[in-house]
Enzyme design. Structure first.
Site, short mmCIF file in Angstrom:
data_model
loop_
_atom_site.label_atom_id
_atom_site.label_comp_id
_atom_site.label_asym_id
_atom_site.label_seq_id
_atom_site.Cartn_x
_atom_site.Cartn_y
_atom_site.Cartn_z
N HIS A 127 31.04 63.77 20.43
CA HIS A 127 30.71 65.19 20.29
C HIS A 127 31.03 65.71 18.89
CE1 HIS A 127 29.87 65.28 24.52
NE2 HIS A 127 31.10 64.94 24.83
N ASP A 145 24.66 62.61 25.81
CA ASP A 145 25.54 63.55 25.12
C ASP A 145 24.96 63.98 23.78
OD1 ASP A 145 27.48 63.66 27.09
OD2 ASP A 145 28.83 62.23 26.12
N HIS A 153 24.68 57.11 28.45
CA HIS A 153 25.35 58.40 28.57
C HIS A 153 25.70 58.97 27.20
CE1 HIS A 153 27.34 61.71 30.51
NE2 HIS A 153 28.25 61.62 29.56
#
Length: 319
Positions: free
Chosen positions: A272, A249, A245
């Site tokens: 992020h 991202d 995951h």
């Protein structure tokens, strides 16, 4: 010739409009998102349709990235935002889509099942339309690296598109995991697209108090309980779903470059904020990359060389 994400000669959009509805993972509010075909060289553009923000346009570019706490938020000059864009942007990259208008009647992309899978399915249902304009690529020419404490991220030259993402959590159910692979549409769908966002039960009350994670549930998130076990019925979809995951991202965040990249992206304990910072660092150094496209015309034999082209100062990667 380099191989990887979207290394095809010409630009692509979807063939027809399609819509999905769900709830925002943080707001918990219902939202409908519609995907609309767009002309060549449009790029990916969000349109907020709700209330006073109707018709506001937000371009899906790293220059528009605002907050990066828990998700990636885009903010235009008027202060209008779209949050949690990373999963849909990963699906756009993973489908090879260059041009699309995304209409949305709320401030947050629906979380759906916490992956990119439903978006991929929607795009395939709509179909794809190949366009006459050449696709451009960002080719990494030299290593561009940033560090933040123990975390780091970098782009390196590579004859293809590759991701090497490593995470390191103290909780034993995650620990240290690494995903490393050349990336194309088939690998993205098979190895990455179904990996769910994740979080810890111990953080839930704090997030709720801050008005976050109001739409989170076991239907859209992997949850680690106080006993350091995954509490979702059925357990993990991949044995290393957590790092997959994080790779999802990263793919979504790096899709905000405005063009596919040719190179290797590597990160350790990223997220992020680090993804956006690494992309900004690369695109801010004009000696670290070049803009290329396939030589030749439509219909010529495959295997044409990539050639450097002059990019307009108005191009998406000019930040």
């Amino acid at each position: 010739m380099a191989r990887g994400f979207n290394l095809r000669d010409f630009q692509t959009t979807i063939a027809e409009r399609i819509s999905l509805s769900g709830a925002g993972v943080h707001s918990g509010a219902p939202v409908t998102i519609s995907f609309v075909p767009a002309d060549p060289d449009t790029g990916i553009v969000f349109h907020r349709l709700d209330g006073a923000d109707a018709s506001h346009e937000i371009r899906a570019l790293v220059s528009e990235v605002g907050t990066t706490d828990l998700s990636t938020t885009l903010t235009n000059r008027a202060g209008v935002t779209i949050s949690t864009v990373e999963h849909v942007m990963a699906a756009i990259a993973g489908s090879g889509i260059d041009n699309m208008v995304i209409e949305i009647d709320g401030p947050e992309v629906p979380i759906l099942d916490g992956t990119s899978s439903a978006f991929l399915d929607a795009f395939e249902q709509a179909g794809f339309a190949h366009q006459a304009a050449k696709r451009r690529f960002i080719r990494v020419l030299k290593t561009s690296r940033i560090e933040s404490g123990a975390s780091w991220a970098e782009f390196r030259p590579y004859d293809g598109t590759r991701y090497e993402v490593e995470i390191d959590f103290e909780t034993p159910v995650i620990g240290r995991q690494k995903f490393a692979s050349d990336m194309d549409e088939a690998v993205f769908r098979r190895e990455i697209s179904r990996a769910r966002t994740f979080g810890f039960m111990r953080d839930v009350e704090k997030l709720w108090a801050g008005g976050l994670a109001l739409g989170s549930s076991l239907d859209n998130s992997l949850v680690i309980g106080d006993d350091n076990s995954v509490i979702n019925p059925g357990g993990l979809r991949y044995k290393d779903e957590f790092v997959r995951h994080k790779a999802l991202d990263a793919i979504g965040d790096l899709a905000l470059a405005g063009a596919p990249f040719i190179g290797c992206f590597r990160s350790y304990r990223g997220g992020h904020r680090l993804n956006a910072a690494a992309l900004r660092a690369l695109l801010s150094d004009q000696t670290a990359f070049e803009i290329v496209e396939m030589a030749g015309k439509r219909g010529q034999s495959r295997g044409a060389a990539l050639v450097a082209v002059n990019a307009s100062v108005f191009a998406p990667w000019a930040i």
